[in-house]
Design a protein around this motif. Structure first.
Motif, short mmCIF file in Angstrom:
data_model
loop_
_atom_site.label_atom_id
_atom_site.label_comp_id
_atom_site.label_asym_id
_atom_site.label_seq_id
_atom_site.Cartn_x
_atom_site.Cartn_y
_atom_site.Cartn_z
N THR A 60 0.84 -1.20 0.00
CA THR A 60 0.00 0.00 0.00
C THR A 60 0.88 1.25 0.00
OG1 THR A 60 -1.74 -1.17 1.20
CG2 THR A 60 -1.82 1.23 1.25
N TYR A 61 1.91 1.23 0.82
CA TYR A 61 2.86 2.36 0.88
C TYR A 61 3.49 2.58 -0.50
CZ TYR A 61 6.82 5.17 2.54
OH TYR A 61 7.74 6.17 2.74
N ASN A 64 1.47 4.52 -3.00
CA ASN A 64 1.37 5.95 -2.70
C ASN A 64 2.69 6.69 -2.88
OD1 ASN A 64 -1.32 5.58 -1.97
ND2 ASN A 64 -0.80 5.17 0.14
N HIS A 65 3.83 6.00 -2.79
CA HIS A 65 5.12 6.69 -2.75
C HIS A 65 6.10 6.30 -3.85
CE1 HIS A 65 4.29 8.63 1.09
NE2 HIS A 65 3.73 7.50 1.46
N HIS A 67 6.89 4.78 -7.84
CA HIS A 67 6.41 4.50 -9.19
C HIS A 67 7.42 3.53 -9.80
CE1 HIS A 67 3.34 7.52 -8.86
NE2 HIS A 67 4.25 8.37 -8.40
N GLU A 108 3.05 6.40 8.54
CA GLU A 108 1.97 6.59 7.58
C GLU A 108 0.63 6.08 8.12
OE1 GLU A 108 1.71 7.80 4.23
OE2 GLU A 108 3.61 8.74 4.75
#
Length: 149
Positions: A60-61, A64-65, A67, A108
């Motif tokens: 999940t992290y 979001n952070h 690519h 987070e």
């Protein structure tokens, strides 16, 4: 005329008491082995579940952070165990790997460890695996020492 003897012995003999003590000792020994095995199995299962939860949180992290591009080289457990991911850090693979710590996941709000199973500096590697058909799938890897008490 009947004479009654008052020589009745009350209580247990020493041999009987020792026999009971030996039987109790054997029962306690067998029971304690079972209890210790149950506790150890429970700790191992908890560690496994914490590790899996941390890996899910790391994925999940990563969405979001990171690519991440598709790795052209498959990632293996041995690379992580030996900390030998150098061949993945080539120009072609530089952006296919991400690393996240338990501390990052906690900050987070993606992971919670109330019992202290995971060290904050434990690392989880996220990589984008490419299968034989060219599909890229995100995977997370944590070694067996991650989140052990």
């Amino acid at each position: 005329m009947v004479i009654k003897m008052k020589n009745k012995k009350k209580g247990f003999t020493l041999v009987e008491l020792l026999a009971v003590i030996v039987v109790l000792a054997v029962v306690i020994m067998l029971a304690s082995r079972s209890v210790f095995r149950i506790v150890r199995n429970t700790q191992e299962q908890t560690s496994f579940e914490m590790r899996e939860n941390a890996k899910d949180a790391a994925l999940t992290y990563s969405f979001n952070h990171f690519h991440l591009t598709k790795c052209s080289v498959a990632f293996s457990k041995e690379m992580y165990e030996d900390n030998n991911t150098s061949h993945l850090n080539t120009a072609a693979n530089a952006s296919c790997i991400g690393r996240v710590t338990i501390k990052d996941l906690k900050e987070e709000g993606l992971f919670e460890d109330n019992h202290g199973y995971c060290k904050e500096d434990d690392v989880i590697i996220i990589y984008r695996y490419t299968d034989t058909y060219g599909n890229g799938e995100y995977k997370a890897y944590a070694n067996d020492r991650t989140c052990t008490n």
